[in-house]
Design a protein around this motif. Sequence first.
Motif, short mmCIF file in Angstrom:
data_model
loop_
_atom_site.label_atom_id
_atom_site.label_comp_id
_atom_site.label_asym_id
_atom_site.label_seq_id
_atom_site.Cartn_x
_atom_site.Cartn_y
_atom_site.Cartn_z
N LEU A 9 0.81 -1.22 0.00
CA LEU A 9 0.00 0.00 0.00
C LEU A 9 0.84 1.27 0.00
N VAL A 10 2.02 1.20 0.58
CA VAL A 10 2.86 2.40 0.68
C VAL A 10 3.90 2.48 -0.43
N GLY A 364 -2.54 6.44 1.86
CA GLY A 364 -2.90 6.54 0.44
C GLY A 364 -4.09 7.41 0.14
N ILE A 372 -0.46 8.42 -7.32
CA ILE A 372 -0.48 6.97 -7.13
C ILE A 372 -0.16 6.25 -8.43
N LEU A 376 3.01 3.83 -8.91
CA LEU A 376 2.88 2.41 -9.23
C LEU A 376 3.71 2.02 -10.45
N TRP A 405 -5.02 -2.47 -7.75
CA TRP A 405 -3.92 -2.12 -6.84
C TRP A 405 -3.95 -0.62 -6.53
N VAL A 409 -4.54 1.15 -2.80
CA VAL A 409 -3.64 2.15 -2.22
C VAL A 409 -4.44 3.38 -1.79
N ARG A 410 -5.40 3.76 -2.60
CA ARG A 410 -6.15 5.01 -2.36
C ARG A 410 -7.25 4.84 -1.32
#
Length: 529
Positions: A9-10, A364, A372, A376, A405, A409-410
């Motif tokens: 996630l980070v 996120g 993001i 990624l 993905w 994250v968001r």
Amino acid sequence: MLLLVAGLLVLPVLAIVGSWLQWDRVSAQVLGEMARTVLPAYAATSIGLCLVVGAGVALVGGAGAAAVTLFDFPGRRTFEWALLLPLAMPAYVVAYAYTDYLQFSGPFQTWLRAATGLEGRVFPEVRSEGGAAFVFVFTLYPYVYLLARTALVERAGHLMEAARLLGAPLRRRIRSIAFPLARPAVAAGVALALMETLADYGVSSYFGIQTFTAGIYKAWLAMDNRIAAAQLATVLLLLVALLLALERRAQRRLRFVSARGGRAGSAENRPVALTGGRLVLAWIVCGVPVLMGFVLPVLFMLRPLAADWSVLPWDRFVEWAFNSVRLGAISAALAVLLATLLAFSLRRSPDAVTRGVVQLAALGYAVPGAVIVVGLLLPVGWLQATIPQAGLGALVTATVLGVVWAYLVRFVSVALQSLQSGYSRIPGSLDDSARMLGAAGFGLLARVHWPLLRRSATAASLLVFVDVMKELPATLVLRPFDTDTLAVVAYQLARDERLGEAALPSLALVLVGLIPVVLLSRTLRNPPS
């Protein structure tokens, strides 16, 4: 497991920050050229928008919260939930609706020229910085309204009644009691609204406004330099981090209004009844935001549907809706799963390391979608260049895996907040009793916690589902080929000036967006004891 989830996630944020380690001559040249030409304009536009939007949402949201909390007038109960309705409206959808109706060839200016005999443009250009600020103010003010209303409900009525008994006039009670109580909440709401403003891509792109987000995409797509785009994204990330710090500081200051000084509905602290001119002013304060942020945009979008149903893309609508629902359902299920693991880990080991890891994983939501996406694709590009035979780029670029993905994250933070709220209602003694009876580890989660967390998990999945349906930047870039969603189609149709056809997917997004509004309205009507 916790470190793996948090790492996934980070990773985009770490990749953005790590892009400065990849400094080379080409990226330096791109950034130098942009700094001499467009970056000052990006900074000025973004800062100007933030200043206007911040002042606007503070005024509109704060005034609405004060009106329905401190005063009593006909229609107050309706306005309490109606002021939340603009939350259902994605900002870019409101931009399409107003442009369709108010542009030079739109119905309003056409009628105005015919009625007055004037020629040329008789109304200010909608696609401008002023138009963007208008859209943001009337779609984002509910952040301020919600927090300010909660702060005022907790203590304002009781304290203002005490001040009245001591002889303080109404104006002084508002200035000396209500404003100080609401100030931390207003600051937190403004910070949230400004984060959404900085993260926006749909409105700024459609209106042709040169913001930092537009600069990131230009460096990446037009100049074909991901490193320069990532380094630009760090500037936006720093601005968002400052706003996030402001929001958290303001939230900490809200603790002084958390304790109730008496029942909000008791006889001694009833809101002040309004009549005459003050009543009309209250209706204007509460009615204008609802009219501008929800009612008029919906009516503008219904107009082409009522005029000619045959021009609407009904044949493709089911496909777009299915794609949106599929991505939303997958993302919501995974987000709730990951959020449950994070919340359970924090519940089981509430030490400083676990708290830090969970806070990083929840970062996120404050990161713009454009950042993001760049974050990624950077590590994927590095791995693809290092191990070309692995084909890692094909796994993330233009695939369901890549877009989901980005969603996780968001939006895992959204699910995490709901589940942590659910955990706060489960006493720690229940865990001790379960361990004494032999439930430990994930058995404790499955047999004891999960049955008690189902309502929170359901609310979390709905909120993530709605956010995914409305997400534009990540979907626009990472979606699989020939897999358009309602948000992407609405943007593309509006960009091609097919605003009448964009009304159908836009209205579908509004209907979906009403789900969290209904949940919030029920929460406001029935606050937890």
